[in-house]
Design an enzyme around this catalytic site. Structure first.
Site, PDB file in Angstrom:
ATOM      1  N   CYS A 387      75.449   7.758  86.794  1.00 41.88           N
ATOM      2  CA  CYS A 387      76.270   8.771  86.384  1.00 41.88           C
ATOM      3  C   CYS A 387      75.255   9.492  85.039  1.00 41.88           C
ATOM      4  O   CYS A 387      74.826  10.217  85.437  1.00 41.88           O
ATOM      5  CB  CYS A 387      77.535   8.067  85.750  1.00 41.88           C
ATOM      6  N   HIS A 513      80.074   5.463  90.359  1.00 35.33           N
ATOM      7  CA  HIS A 513      79.633   4.183  89.860  1.00 35.33           C
ATOM      8  C   HIS A 513      79.741   3.157  90.970  1.00 35.33           C
ATOM      9  O   HIS A 513      80.869   2.595  91.191  1.00 35.33           O
ATOM     10  CB  HIS A 513      80.783   4.202  88.846  1.00 35.33           C
ATOM     11  N   GLU A 515      78.693   0.420  90.759  1.00 37.80           N
ATOM     12  CA  GLU A 515      79.034  -0.909  90.153  1.00 37.80           C
ATOM     13  C   GLU A 515      80.692  -1.519  90.489  1.00 37.80           C
ATOM     14  O   GLU A 515      80.904  -2.451  90.495  1.00 37.80           O
ATOM     15  CB  GLU A 515      78.442  -0.976  88.705  1.00 37.80           C
TER      16      GLU A 515
HETATM   17  N1  GLN Z   1      79.182  12.004  80.150  1.00 37.63           N
HETATM   18  C1  GLN Z   1      79.021  12.204  81.518  1.00 37.63           C
HETATM   19  C2  GLN Z   1      79.852  13.217  82.321  1.00 37.63           C
HETATM   20  O1  GLN Z   1      81.142  12.959  81.731  1.00 37.63           O
HETATM   21  C3  GLN Z   1      78.676  11.045  82.354  1.00 37.63           C
HETATM   22  C4  GLN Z   1      79.752  10.091  82.513  1.00 37.63           C
HETATM   23  C5  GLN Z   1      79.408   8.723  82.829  1.00 37.63           C
HETATM   24  O2  GLN Z   1      78.287   8.273  82.718  1.00 37.63           O
HETATM   25  N2  GLN Z   1      80.493   8.067  83.312  1.00 37.63           N
HETATM   26  O3  GLN Z   1      79.806  13.694  83.183  1.00 37.63           O
END
Ligand code: GLN
Length: 540
Positions: A387, A513, A515
């Site tokens: 992310c 994600h 994970e």
């Molecule tokens: N802050 C980033 C976004 O909103 C990444 C979010 C995250 O890593 N879950 O796109």
């Protein structure tokens, strides 16, 4: 006639004496044992705080926010439930006081209460009972295990205990209360002490709930005398006093609970047969591998919540699953991204078998993440960006390879001349924070002849998301021309979901994600392959 609803059994798990006794792990372990006997089980967590969900909570407050397939932002215990049971949870599996009150207040505004005075009892407690029984509807599950967050005696958990009291009364032997307490060891007296447990059960009794089973968390084995004493003072039989001894891995707890016969005692109390023992072969073989690693690698986990391992719970567990699959112990070196400087970069990264750059929000620690990625890219260290970790990899690449020194994400620098990461179109008009990100499972199509395709061994996947920003497609051609390829794309919205770098042993970033989907029974392929590459990197 017995309706299907009436066959579902309800097990309530409460906690006393202190928090952090591991109610989530005990709930998940009991669920695992029941599942291993062939039952269909789900676990629910009721959290007594006022936030609607933990999505708006700082990880320092509450650890990681776990995301379900249906896009619910939930307590990290749901991650344990999924990792243990290998079955998905949903919004219905995590309810907070905030959500309960929100729903009651909405009903009141609609006029559903027809002029009644709306009160904690019965309206709030009815709503709590409804949320518990919802999971038992349509004969979906044989068991619904409901874990009550917090500690008995807290003002905010009172309505939940009251709801349990009422349900016990209504359901009789279809329900069961397991109370988790602490039996501390006083080294000066060289003794285990039962008084906190006695007091905690007394508190339950004041509220009208007699626990059926006591699970006693302890550093030392409970001898027969201690068990008898607890049984005597707490009105349970001695076989219902279950020892939960400290152990070095949460994955051993189901086996420990089987040895203590927690599942058997619970089934007996619910009038169910105990003849077929739980089949835990696969679990046991996972444990054998976990306990007998053939090698060891050290991975750097670069993030800004290093003081708190809970903030990266699912990532850490995924690394354990992947390590175990590779018969390897994964040592995690937590690297504080705020502390990384050009001067200490080499020392920080030297000797690592791989680096994982964590998800996150806001600009704290961003430049450190970018430095770490730059080092991993140039020194051919396996790199996995998740992310925000992927977004940082693109910022690094844009600045240092595409020659756009001011490239950034508009999250950190709204005025950047090169917004290579930008807010998603659908996010632009959203101003409220809670539950408004791109959340939950979305499809992704993987391109042929890519590392990603080989790792997943399929073309169409779904993965869970939690973000507001995305790769700006206007820059994609430039990235690809220089070897950073988009290898996974959302087929409907044309969003970049996976990137990989050519001419690098393992340099991969994902907007989602992975994970959240790694379980003991099904470790995530990206983590498994990452660790495999880290092992061969460390052997070089
Ligand atoms: N802050 C980033 C976004 O909103 C990444 C979010 C995250 O890593 N879950 O796109």
């Amino acid at each position: 006639m017995v309706t299907p609803k009436d066959t579902t059994k309800y097990i309530f798990v409460t906690g006393g004496v202190t928090s952090s006794l591991g109610k989530g792990i005990i709930s998940a372990s009991l669920a695992k044992l029941l599942q291993a006997r062939g039952y269909r089980v789900t676990i629910q967590k009721l959290d007594p705080y006022i936030n609607i969900d933990p999505g708006t909570l700082n990880p320092y407050e509450h650890g990681e926010c776990y995301v379900t397939e249906d896009g619910a932002e939930t307590d990290l215990d749901l991650g344990h439930y999924e990792r243990f049971l290998n079955t998905p949870t949903s919004q219905a599996n995590n309810v907070t006081t905030g959500r309960i009150y929100q729903s009651v207040i909405e009903k009141e505004r609609r006029g559903d209460y027809l002029g009644e005075t709306v009160q904690v009892i019965p309206h709030i407690t009815d709503e709590i009972k409804h949320c518990i029984q919802l999971l038992g509807e349509n004969n979906q599950y044989d068991f619904v295990i409901t874990e009550i967050g917090g500690t008995v005696g807290d003002i905010e958990s009172l309505p939940y205990i009251e709801a349990i009291r009422q349900l016990r009364w209504e359901m009789g032997r279809r329900s069961l209360v397991i109370h988790l307490t602490l039996v501390p060891y006083l080294s000066a007296a060289k003794e285990l002490k039962t008084k906190p447990t006695q007091h905690s059960v007394k508190t339950m009794l004041e509220y009208g709930v007699q626990p059926d089973i006591l699970v006693c968390r302890t550093e030392r084995p409970l001898n027969e005398n201690i068990r008898k004493k607890i049984a005597l003072f707490c009105n349970v039989d001695v076989t219902s006093v279950i020892e939960s001894i400290d152990t070095n891995s949460i994955y051993k707890v189901p086996v420990l609970m089987r040895e203590e016969k927690l599942d058997k005692v619970a089934l007996k109390k619910l009038n169910l047969p105990v003849s077929t023992p739980p089949v835990l072969e696969n679990w046991q073989s996972f444990l054998n591998k976990l306990e007998n690693p053939k090698k060891i690698v050290e991975i750097g986990l670069v993030g800004k919540y290093v003081e708190l391992m809970d903030a990266y719970k699912s990532i850490i567990e995924s690394l354990i699953h992947a390590g175990t699959t590779n018969e390897c112990q994964v040592k995690i070196k937590m690297i504080h991204s705020e502390h990384i400087t050009q001067e200490n970069l080499e020392n920080t990264m030297k000797g690592l078998a791989g680096a994982l750059v964590a998800p996150g929000f806001g600009d704290r620690g961003i430049e450190g993440k970018i430095l770490a990625i730059n080092f991993a890219r140039e020194n051919r260290i396996p790199f996995f960006g998740i992310c925000l970790g992927m977004q940082c990899a693109m910022i690094e690449f844009a600045r240092n390879v595409l020659n756009l020194p001011e490239a950034h994400s508009t999250e950190m620098d709204p005025a950047t001349p090169d917004p290579i990461i930008d807010i998603m179109e659908e996010q632009k008009k959203i101003t409220i924070k809670g539950g408004t990100m791109r959340l939950g499972a979305y499809p992704c199509t993987i391109k042929d002849n890519t590392k990603t395709r080989k790792i997943y061994n399929k073309t169409d996947i779904t993965e869970r998301h939690r973000h507001r920003y995305e790769v700006n497609n206007e820059y994609l051609e430039a990235f690809e021309k220089h070897g950073l390829k988009a290898t996974g794309i959302n087929p409907q919205a044309n969003l970049v979901e996976i990137i990989e770098l050519e001419d690098h042993p393992w340099f991969l970033g994902v907007q989602f994600h992975p994970e959240y989907k790694s379980t003991v029974a099904s470790p995530h392929p990206l983590f498994v392959d990452f660790i495999k590459e880290c092992i061969s990197h460390s052997e070089k």
